[in-house]
Every structure is written in structure tokens, then in C-alpha cells.
Design a protein around this motif. Sequence first.
Motif, short mmCIF file in Angstrom:
data_model
loop_
_atom_site.label_atom_id
_atom_site.label_comp_id
_atom_site.label_asym_id
_atom_site.label_seq_id
_atom_site.Cartn_x
_atom_site.Cartn_y
_atom_site.Cartn_z
N ASP A 68 0.98 -1.48 -0.64
CA ASP A 68 0.34 0.09 0.69
C ASP A 68 0.83 1.26 -0.12
O ASP A 68 2.31 1.14 0.33
CB ASP A 68 -0.78 -0.85 1.32
N ARG A 69 0.47 2.44 -0.94
CA ARG A 69 0.90 3.38 -0.66
C ARG A 69 0.36 4.41 -0.13
O ARG A 69 -0.60 4.36 0.14
CB ARG A 69 1.15 4.06 -2.02
N VAL A 70 1.15 5.02 1.17
CA VAL A 70 0.91 5.80 2.68
C VAL A 70 1.40 7.56 2.33
O VAL A 70 2.49 7.06 2.44
CB VAL A 70 0.87 5.42 3.20
N ALA A 71 0.42 8.13 2.21
CA ALA A 71 0.45 9.09 3.22
C ALA A 71 0.57 9.28 4.31
O ALA A 71 -0.04 8.89 5.29
CB ALA A 71 -0.11 10.99 2.97
N ILE A 72 2.17 9.46 5.16
CA ILE A 72 2.04 9.69 7.02
C ILE A 72 1.62 11.17 7.26
O ILE A 72 2.24 12.48 7.05
CB ILE A 72 3.74 9.71 7.27
N GLU A 73 1.27 11.12 8.61
CA GLU A 73 0.70 11.98 9.13
C GLU A 73 1.84 12.47 10.65
O GLU A 73 1.66 11.62 11.08
CB GLU A 73 -1.25 11.91 9.69
N PRO A 74 2.05 12.62 10.38
CA PRO A 74 3.54 13.08 11.49
C PRO A 74 3.25 13.94 12.63
O PRO A 74 3.53 13.09 13.72
CB PRO A 74 4.73 14.45 10.89
N GLY A 75 2.25 13.83 13.34
CA GLY A 75 1.41 13.55 14.84
C GLY A 75 0.62 13.18 15.58
O GLY A 75 0.05 12.90 14.69
N VAL A 76 1.66 12.01 16.47
CA VAL A 76 0.61 11.02 16.81
C VAL A 76 0.10 11.32 18.57
O VAL A 76 1.70 10.94 18.87
CB VAL A 76 1.18 9.23 16.73
N PRO A 77 -1.03 11.03 18.53
CA PRO A 77 -1.03 11.66 20.55
C PRO A 77 -0.33 10.42 20.69
O PRO A 77 -1.16 9.09 20.18
CB PRO A 77 -2.52 11.57 20.41
N ARG A 78 0.21 10.59 21.66
CA ARG A 78 0.11 9.30 22.79
C ARG A 78 -0.52 9.03 24.41
O ARG A 78 -0.47 8.07 24.66
CB ARG A 78 2.04 10.20 23.99
N ASP A 79 -1.32 9.89 24.33
CA ASP A 79 -1.76 9.27 25.16
C ASP A 79 -3.86 9.99 25.06
O ASP A 79 -4.24 10.97 23.88
CB ASP A 79 -2.09 10.78 26.68
N MET A 80 -4.64 9.14 25.21
CA MET A 80 -6.51 10.42 25.13
C MET A 80 -6.52 11.24 25.30
O MET A 80 -7.68 10.44 27.45
CB MET A 80 -7.27 8.54 25.13
N ASP A 81 -6.00 12.21 25.80
CA ASP A 81 -6.43 12.76 26.56
C ASP A 81 -7.41 13.97 26.28
O ASP A 81 -7.96 13.65 25.59
CB ASP A 81 -5.10 14.07 27.09
N GLU A 82 -7.60 14.90 26.80
CA GLU A 82 -8.96 16.17 26.64
C GLU A 82 -8.55 16.59 25.04
O GLU A 82 -10.15 17.01 25.43
CB GLU A 82 -8.90 17.43 27.86
N PHE A 83 -8.17 16.98 25.38
CA PHE A 83 -7.61 17.53 23.33
C PHE A 83 -8.08 16.85 23.02
O PHE A 83 -8.80 16.95 21.56
CB PHE A 83 -6.43 18.01 23.20
N CYS A 84 -7.42 15.22 23.10
CA CYS A 84 -7.93 14.31 21.90
C CYS A 84 -9.16 13.49 22.02
O CYS A 84 -9.74 13.52 20.51
CB CYS A 84 -7.14 13.05 22.06
N LYS A 85 -10.02 13.67 23.29
CA LYS A 85 -11.23 13.62 23.40
C LYS A 85 -12.48 14.79 22.65
O LYS A 85 -13.30 13.94 21.98
CB LYS A 85 -11.87 13.84 24.63
N THR A 86 -11.28 15.40 22.79
CA THR A 86 -12.86 16.73 21.50
C THR A 86 -12.57 16.60 20.46
O THR A 86 -12.59 18.02 20.04
CB THR A 86 -12.33 18.18 22.94
N GLY A 87 -11.22 16.45 20.05
CA GLY A 87 -10.92 15.81 18.30
C GLY A 87 -9.84 16.97 18.34
O GLY A 87 -9.73 16.90 16.85
N ARG A 88 -9.21 17.85 18.93
CA ARG A 88 -8.24 18.51 18.65
C ARG A 88 -6.75 17.93 19.04
O ARG A 88 -6.38 18.81 20.79
CB ARG A 88 -8.03 19.46 19.48
N TYR A 89 -6.35 16.81 18.51
CA TYR A 89 -5.27 16.12 18.58
C TYR A 89 -4.02 16.96 19.30
O TYR A 89 -3.50 16.24 19.59
CB TYR A 89 -5.49 14.76 18.15
#
Length: 335
Positions: A68-89
Motif C-alpha cells: 500500500d502507498r501511504v501518506a504519513i501524518e507526523p503528529g501522533v497522540p501518545r495519550d487519550m487526553d482532553e484534547f484528543c477527546k474533543t478532536g483537537r489532538y
Amino acid sequence: EIRPIPEPGPNEVLLRMHSVGICGSDVHYWQHGRIGDFVVKDPMVLGHEASGTVVKVGSGVTHLKPGDRVAIEPGVPRDMDEFCKTGRYNLSPTIFFCATPPDDGNLCRYYKHSASYCYKLPDNVTFEEGALIEPLSVGIHACKRAGVTLGSKVFVSGSGPIGLVNVLVAKMMGAAAVVITDLCASRLQKAKEVGADFTIQVKNETPQEVASKVESLLGCMPEITVECTGVQACIQAGIYATRSGGTLVLVGLGPEMVTVPIVNAAVREVDIRGIFRYCNTWPVAIALLASKRINVKPLVTHRFPLEKALEAFETTKRGEGVKVMLKCDPTDHNP
């Protein structure tokens, strides 16, 4: 430094890298060893605008397979914190981000990454376009934060790669007219090529004079200004130029402290918004590229094999062209 080929974890994929763009931040780390509070303390691999081919998948990966050919999003959250829960990871304080100390980037032959942040490319989207999704995402995020919509009049400050993607995205989102400024005539010409309606080559004008020129060309003050330089005088011009009740989005990063006419903005209810990278943009960008609604190909002006990375970085440092692209796969010379 020679590093072994990494083994992917259960939710990771191993990629053979193909195209990696050079960003101004890569050059800044190379030259100065830090950006703000992010300090390079150990050897670090650069690169965060990237695409490649999956060669191995972890045991828990089901949506990707080798080949598979893919594009990489370089930012990966390490924790499911408040920002991830609201979609602003992107605002998560513990986020992993390629080529931001101490996290390694992906300017290499083989690289492992979270499978959830690798996005399959349609057959009609090239590796180069996949790598350009990263800067394109900055434009998508900035224009969304700015509220660009049908009929918007937009002022973009700075005609580097990020200024250009903001022109592309603003026009795609329905902007009626976009004016862009820069010091460099060749960059303004490139802005014209990608859809800018008006250009202003700034020389010795005051911020107020720049704002006046913007208003004159548009026939009105713009509702939206996207500032992509971080230069104090440009931020000042952005405030003066923006229509009362409008929005100024600060994309470019400069000195920590700048002097701006904040009272002018306050009494005219000009909203000043920041952005930090992007979030939830890769699926949108891929859809835009696959449907040919946006063409990022003109942004790439220089290409180098990985073996000539130093030459590529020197070219970027000198400000030549627009986007310099490195080819990490010696067996494939196609975009």
C-alpha cells in the motif's frame, strides 16, 4: 549514523520511504539546533512531510497491507487526553511529532509509524502529492480557523510554501479574491500560478501602507488575513488590513515577543487566532487531491536523491524555488 531497520509494533507499520519534503523547520533545527523550547540534545533524523510504501504491518493492523502507498501524518497522540477527546489532538502536550526533539523524523530509507496515522493514497495521487499533504494541511487548518467561505476576500501575507497552500485552499473554499504579499518577485509569480488574484511586492512600505495597498487592490478591506511569515511588521500590516469584525490567523512563527497595534484590533473587534500544525486534515486533503480540486504539483521546484540531502538542505536554506523534495527510494524515480 547507521541505524537498524526498525521492527513495527502491534499497531505500527514499517514503511519504505519514497518522497520527503524539506520544511523550514528542518533547516532551522539543522542550523540552530532548536526552535523555541524544542532543543536538539541527541542526533535526530529530520523530515516530516512524507510518503512511502508499506513493507510490513504489525499484528493489530487490519486497514493496511504490504504494498500500500501511504501518506504519513507526523503528529501522533501518545495519550487519550482532553484534547484528543474533543478532536483537537494537535494540542495534546504529549504528542509525538516527527523531527521535533526528541522524536526522530522520516528522512530515511525505512521508517515505522502508527498505522492509524498512515493514510492510503488513491492510485491517481502520486507519492509527491502524498508528501505535500503535510504543508497542504496547514492551509486547510488555517483557512478553517479563519472561516473562509463563499465570497470571502482574503489577504495572505508571505508567498513561501505555506502562503501558497493557503492561496490554494482559500480559493477552493470559495474565496472571491485573494491578495498575497512577499519580498520576492519570483515567489509572487508562483502565487499567481496557483491562483492568487493580486500580488504586492513589498519593499520599504510601512505596515499601514501595505494595508492600504491591500484594500486598494481588493476594493475593500479583507474579512480574513492569513499571516504566514511571523515577521513583526507583517503581523502589524495584517491587523491594519483586516476589516473590522474580521479575523487574522497567525500561521508564521517568529520571535516570542512582538509589538503589535493590539488596541487597533480590539476596538475594531478583529479576532486574532493562532494555529498549531493541524488536525483531522489528511482525509480531506486526499479527497481534494484525488478529485483534482487542488493541484499541489507546481509547488515542487527541486528534487534530489537522499544521497544529496546536504545539497537539498543548502538549496532550501538559500531560499531557492519553493518546495525541495528528497527521493528516498533509489529504485523509483517517479513522483
